[in-house]
Design a protein around this motif. Sequence first.
Motif, PDB file in Angstrom:
ATOM      1  N   GLY A   1       0.787  -1.225   0.000  1.00 34.55           N
ATOM      2  CA  GLY A   1       0.000   0.000   0.000  1.00 34.55           C
ATOM      3  C   GLY A   1       0.817   1.272   0.000  1.00 34.55           C
ATOM      4  O   GLY A   1       0.267   2.367   0.163  1.00 34.55           O
ATOM      5  N   SER A   2       2.110   1.153  -0.234  1.00 32.99           N
ATOM      6  CA  SER A   2       2.971   2.338  -0.175  1.00 32.99           C
ATOM      7  C   SER A   2       2.957   3.158  -1.465  1.00 32.99           C
ATOM      8  O   SER A   2       3.465   4.276  -1.490  1.00 32.99           O
ATOM      9  CB  SER A   2       4.413   1.933   0.152  1.00 32.99           C
ATOM     10  OG  SER A   2       4.925   1.050  -0.831  1.00 32.99           O
ATOM     11  N   GLY A   3       2.407   2.596  -2.549  1.00 29.63           N
ATOM     12  CA  GLY A   3       2.314   3.347  -3.801  1.00 29.63           C
ATOM     13  C   GLY A   3       3.215   2.837  -4.913  1.00 29.63           C
ATOM     14  O   GLY A   3       3.293   3.464  -5.975  1.00 29.63           O
ATOM     15  N   LYS A   4       3.858   1.691  -4.718  1.00 27.82           N
ATOM     16  CA  LYS A   4       4.820   1.197  -5.708  1.00 27.82           C
ATOM     17  C   LYS A   4       4.143   0.871  -7.045  1.00 27.82           C
ATOM     18  O   LYS A   4       4.556   1.365  -8.100  1.00 27.82           O
ATOM     19  CB  LYS A   4       5.543  -0.046  -5.158  1.00 27.82           C
ATOM     20  CG  LYS A   4       6.241   0.168  -3.840  1.00 27.82           C
ATOM     21  CD  LYS A   4       6.964  -1.077  -3.371  1.00 27.82           C
ATOM     22  CE  LYS A   4       6.055  -2.259  -3.157  1.00 27.82           C
ATOM     23  NZ  LYS A   4       5.053  -2.049  -2.077  1.00 27.82           N
ATOM     24  N   THR A   5       3.116   0.036  -6.999  1.00 32.66           N
ATOM     25  CA  THR A   5       2.436  -0.338  -8.237  1.00 32.66           C
ATOM     26  C   THR A   5       1.697   0.850  -8.838  1.00 32.66           C
ATOM     27  O   THR A   5       1.622   0.996 -10.063  1.00 32.66           O
ATOM     28  CB  THR A   5       1.467  -1.508  -7.984  1.00 32.66           C
ATOM     29  OG1 THR A   5       2.223  -2.649  -7.530  1.00 32.66           O
ATOM     30  CG2 THR A   5       0.721  -1.893  -9.252  1.00 32.66           C
ATOM     31  N   THR A   6       1.172   1.725  -8.005  1.00 28.91           N
ATOM     32  CA  THR A   6       0.526   2.950  -8.511  1.00 28.91           C
ATOM     33  C   THR A   6       1.522   3.781  -9.312  1.00 28.91           C
ATOM     34  O   THR A   6       1.195   4.290 -10.397  1.00 28.91           O
ATOM     35  CB  THR A   6      -0.032   3.787  -7.347  1.00 28.91           C
ATOM     36  OG1 THR A   6      -1.023   3.035  -6.649  1.00 28.91           O
ATOM     37  CG2 THR A   6      -0.651   5.078  -7.853  1.00 28.91           C
ATOM     38  N   LEU A   7       2.735   3.912  -8.800  1.00 27.95           N
ATOM     39  CA  LEU A   7       3.758   4.671  -9.509  1.00 27.95           C
ATOM     40  C   LEU A   7       4.063   4.031 -10.865  1.00 27.95           C
ATOM     41  O   LEU A   7       4.150   4.730 -11.889  1.00 27.95           O
ATOM     42  CB  LEU A   7       5.028   4.745  -8.661  1.00 27.95           C
ATOM     43  CG  LEU A   7       6.243   5.420  -9.309  1.00 27.95           C
ATOM     44  CD1 LEU A   7       5.935   6.871  -9.672  1.00 27.95           C
ATOM     45  CD2 LEU A   7       7.456   5.349  -8.382  1.00 27.95           C
ATOM     46  N   VAL A   8       4.199   2.716 -10.886  1.00 28.13           N
ATOM     47  CA  VAL A   8       4.465   2.010 -12.143  1.00 28.13           C
ATOM     48  C   VAL A   8       3.299   2.200 -13.114  1.00 28.13           C
ATOM     49  O   VAL A   8       3.501   2.373 -14.324  1.00 28.13           O
ATOM     50  CB  VAL A   8       4.727   0.510 -11.864  1.00 28.13           C
ATOM     51  CG1 VAL A   8       4.642  -0.305 -13.149  1.00 28.13           C
ATOM     52  CG2 VAL A   8       6.094   0.330 -11.216  1.00 28.13           C
ATOM     53  N   ASN A   9       2.079   2.183 -12.606  1.00 27.00           N
ATOM     54  CA  ASN A   9       0.919   2.383 -13.475  1.00 27.00           C
ATOM     55  C   ASN A   9       0.884   3.794 -14.058  1.00 27.00           C
ATOM     56  O   ASN A   9       0.392   4.000 -15.175  1.00 27.00           O
ATOM     57  CB  ASN A   9      -0.367   2.091 -12.709  1.00 27.00           C
ATOM     58  CG  ASN A   9      -0.635   0.603 -12.543  1.00 27.00           C
ATOM     59  OD1 ASN A   9      -0.174  -0.208 -13.350  1.00 27.00           O
ATOM     60  ND2 ASN A   9      -1.360   0.245 -11.509  1.00 27.00           N
ATOM     61  N   VAL A  10       1.400   4.771 -13.328  1.00 20.13           N
ATOM     62  CA  VAL A  10       1.514   6.127 -13.871  1.00 20.13           C
ATOM     63  C   VAL A  10       2.577   6.163 -14.973  1.00 20.13           C
ATOM     64  O   VAL A  10       2.367   6.736 -16.054  1.00 20.13           O
ATOM     65  CB  VAL A  10       1.854   7.143 -12.755  1.00 20.13           C
ATOM     66  CG1 VAL A  10       2.233   8.496 -13.355  1.00 20.13           C
ATOM     67  CG2 VAL A  10       0.670   7.310 -11.805  1.00 20.13           C
ATOM     68  N   VAL A  11       3.713   5.537 -14.705  1.00 21.62           N
ATOM     69  CA  VAL A  11       4.807   5.521 -15.682  1.00 21.62           C
ATOM     70  C   VAL A  11       4.374   4.862 -16.983  1.00 21.62           C
ATOM     71  O   VAL A  11       4.715   5.325 -18.083  1.00 21.62           O
ATOM     72  CB  VAL A  11       6.034   4.798 -15.092  1.00 21.62           C
ATOM     73  CG1 VAL A  11       7.084   4.525 -16.172  1.00 21.62           C
ATOM     74  CG2 VAL A  11       6.642   5.625 -13.964  1.00 21.62           C
ATOM     75  N   THR A  12       3.590   3.781 -16.879  1.00 17.17           N
ATOM     76  CA  THR A  12       3.203   3.021 -18.079  1.00 17.17           C
ATOM     77  C   THR A  12       1.883   3.466 -18.684  1.00 17.17           C
ATOM     78  O   THR A  12       1.385   2.834 -19.616  1.00 17.17           O
ATOM     79  CB  THR A  12       3.144   1.516 -17.746  1.00 17.17           C
ATOM     80  OG1 THR A  12       2.306   1.306 -16.596  1.00 17.17           O
ATOM     81  CG2 THR A  12       4.529   0.971 -17.458  1.00 17.17           C
ATOM     82  N   GLY A  13       1.303   4.541 -18.174  1.00 15.28           N
ATOM     83  CA  GLY A  13       0.137   5.136 -18.810  1.00 15.28           C
ATOM     84  C   GLY A  13      -1.207   4.597 -18.366  1.00 15.28           C
ATOM     85  O   GLY A  13      -2.243   5.013 -18.897  1.00 15.28           O
ATOM     86  N   PHE A  14      -1.235   3.681 -17.404  1.00 12.81           N
ATOM     87  CA  PHE A  14      -2.517   3.158 -16.934  1.00 12.81           C
ATOM     88  C   PHE A  14      -3.237   4.169 -16.043  1.00 12.81           C
ATOM     89  O   PHE A  14      -4.464   4.163 -15.968  1.00 12.81           O
ATOM     90  CB  PHE A  14      -2.306   1.839 -16.189  1.00 12.81           C
ATOM     91  CG  PHE A  14      -1.968   0.685 -17.089  1.00 12.81           C
ATOM     92  CD1 PHE A  14      -2.968  -0.073 -17.665  1.00 12.81           C
ATOM     93  CD2 PHE A  14      -0.648   0.378 -17.385  1.00 12.81           C
ATOM     94  CE1 PHE A  14      -2.674  -1.132 -18.517  1.00 12.81           C
ATOM     95  CE2 PHE A  14      -0.330  -0.685 -18.225  1.00 12.81           C
ATOM     96  CZ  PHE A  14      -1.346  -1.439 -18.793  1.00 12.81           C
TER      97      PHE A  14
END
Length: 264
Positions: free
Chosen positions: A40-53
């Motif tokens: 829940g720290s935001g890791k996957t959210t950050l990746v989803n921003v980088v990849t356009g999701f």
Amino acid sequence: MTSMLTCADLALAFGGLKALKGVSLHVDEGEILGLVGPNGSGKTTLVNVVTGFYKPNSGRVSLFGRDVTGSAPHRIAEMGVARTFQNLALFKGMSVLDNILLGRHTHMKPSALGTLFYWWWAQREELANRRVVEEIIEFMQLEDIRDEPVEVIPIGLQKRVELARALAAKPKFLILDEPMAGMNQEEKEYIARFILDARDEMGATILIIEHHMDVVTAICDRAVVLSYGEIIAEGEPRAAISDPKVVKAYLGERAARRHAGVAA
């Protein structure tokens, strides 16, 4: 040093939940960067921003020196970015070979000329893509299961197939979201070696989300630690994950004090 990825002051909220709070980081060419932090720290959210999701509320994402903030996922992929997912995204009912072949989708672009001369042009393109896939199968040591339905092989091999599919795109930048989840020690060592080989032999720059700290310290050049959407430590992996703020984020304040007392 050339930065392959630069994130500048990224912020993203879902309703009242602030998932990212001014996150800035960079990944240099040829580097393996570990992105770590509690659930829940935001890791996957950050990746989803980088990849356009996800599109950030504010901030900027640059890939290969080009601003791609808010670009669609397929545009990001076409630039040379590939990723694996936290939960396996393989296609059941298809063979290992066919799943890996799907990794070539960004290189399969039909044209009017290709359609007109299909039996010569399209077959030639298919053969070229299959040659790449066969190279990846050999690289990832998947020859013995290449024709097996993907759902019948063990989870460790399924993870290897997913990495192979990402590598089939011949990415310049590779994002791995918990590639070793559910693996035993031997399987983790295999994947760690393949990740290093992807960087050293295939020239991929890599961002890896990983909970296994032994893996982060073994293969990453730097680590960035997130907690509640903010960066709380970064630098050499061992130093970053032993930072008191990181220990507190993982263990809680009381346990962190006990940990500090034992360490002293």
